[in-house]
Design a protein around this motif. Sequence first.
Motif, PDB file in Angstrom:
ATOM      1  N   CYS A 183       0.837  -1.197   0.000  1.00 57.26           N
ATOM      2  CA  CYS A 183       0.000   0.000   0.000  1.00 57.26           C
ATOM      3  C   CYS A 183       0.876   1.252   0.000  1.00 57.26           C
ATOM      4  N   CYS A 216      -5.353  -1.902  -1.293  1.00 58.75           N
ATOM      5  CA  CYS A 216      -4.992  -2.245   0.084  1.00 58.75           C
ATOM      6  C   CYS A 216      -6.179  -2.852   0.823  1.00 58.75           C
ATOM      7  N   CYS A 263      -6.753  -0.178   4.166  1.00 59.46           N
ATOM      8  CA  CYS A 263      -7.274   1.189   4.044  1.00 59.46           C
ATOM      9  C   CYS A 263      -7.909   1.471   2.687  1.00 59.46           C
ATOM     10  N   CYS A 300      -0.362   3.108   3.634  1.00 59.39           N
ATOM     11  CA  CYS A 300      -0.108   2.547   4.977  1.00 59.39           C
ATOM     12  C   CYS A 300       0.949   1.445   4.984  1.00 59.39           C
TER      13      CYS A 300
HETATM   14 ZN    ZN Z   1      -3.294   0.769   3.065  1.00 57.04          ZN
END
Ligand code: ZN
Length: 397
Positions: free
Chosen positions: A54, A66, A69, A57
């Motif tokens: 990602c 992801c 998130c 994050c």
């Molecule tokens: Zn993420």
Amino acid sequence: MVENIIIDVVGSFADGKTTLVRALTNESTLRHSEEKKRGITIRLGYAHFVLYKCKKCGYLSRKQQCETCGSASELFRKVSIIDSPGHKTLMTIMLSGAALVSGAILVIAANQKCPQPQTEEHLNALRIIGIKNLVVAQTKVDIVSPQRAKENYQEIKKFLSDSGFDNVPIIPVFSTANVNIVELIQEIGKFPLENSVAKKAPVMLAVRSFDANRPGTAIKELVGGILGGALKEGELSSGDEIEIYPGIQVKNGWQPLKSKVIDMHSEFGKESKVSKGLTVGLQTALDPALTRRDNLAGSLIVSVKNRPQLKPRISFEYSPLEKQEKNLFKRSIQKNEVVLLNILAGKALATVTAVSGNKVVAALSNSVLPYYVGDNAIISRKLDNVWTLAGSGKIYD
Ligand code: ZN
């Protein structure tokens, strides 16, 4: 930069290894059959998957989005899985791939007391081949009580610590329900990879070789012999001139083969340049009769100016398997003892001709093993008539 990594999944069918691998990969059987048709791709392993990271994050997923998130992720690692079946003959397969593997998942089932003799053997093998990147998948937690799963977790923890693998993460998984598979993936993503030095000359280990032409193929449609394996170091590109050691047996010894890389395919598709961490099939300009039926399995594929040693005697600094509580071998290595050497992709019997401290010289009986000084020899010794892993040795001559 996208990294490639080959990992070994070690454990037995009974431990739930197959189910775990299935949960890790989303293998497309369709693609597999297409690859078969092409006949070029070598499947050293039997599974692979791709990891995305990602951008926001840092979480790793097998999807481009992801899973935590929802942000966009970018290609991070291509993971190839080598199969190590969980029985005695596993050693040959495991050892011939040892130099190519950068990490391992050790599968331990929660429904048995840990360690089982086989699990001990597996961990010993991983230690001998020098695997530092390790994660334990505790399987079958779904068929035991939560209490038993916890006890087993502690058994595994103690076993790892007693074996010198203190900081290895243990991930309880429930493969068929996909529970904690993403946690396992995070650990695989954390395996640190040595940046393979691109400037180093290429050394590829051939673990398979074959002829991809069907009987009756017209001469002008014949493709050259295929060599399958992976690079230990350096890079190979289409068009590169290569030499294959030890080559073919001639009257007075061995003659290396000279050829050229025509085309390359990995499990992920056509490749123009490959380096460590990818299992690859090289289509060469060799007469396909030479590569038939794994004839050249165990060979080294190198660049023209990087010739390996081909000596009748190999000298190494022997280190026996440590922490061998049961002390399997009653005597240290003896002069005149016959040992089994695995070096890179090859293996051969050798007779010990001299022992001085940890320095051992062994004479190859009837074959050759190409190597470079500094490579690691894996040594098996006879124990109750069975070849048993005994230790490793750094080759100094
Ligand atoms: Zn993420």
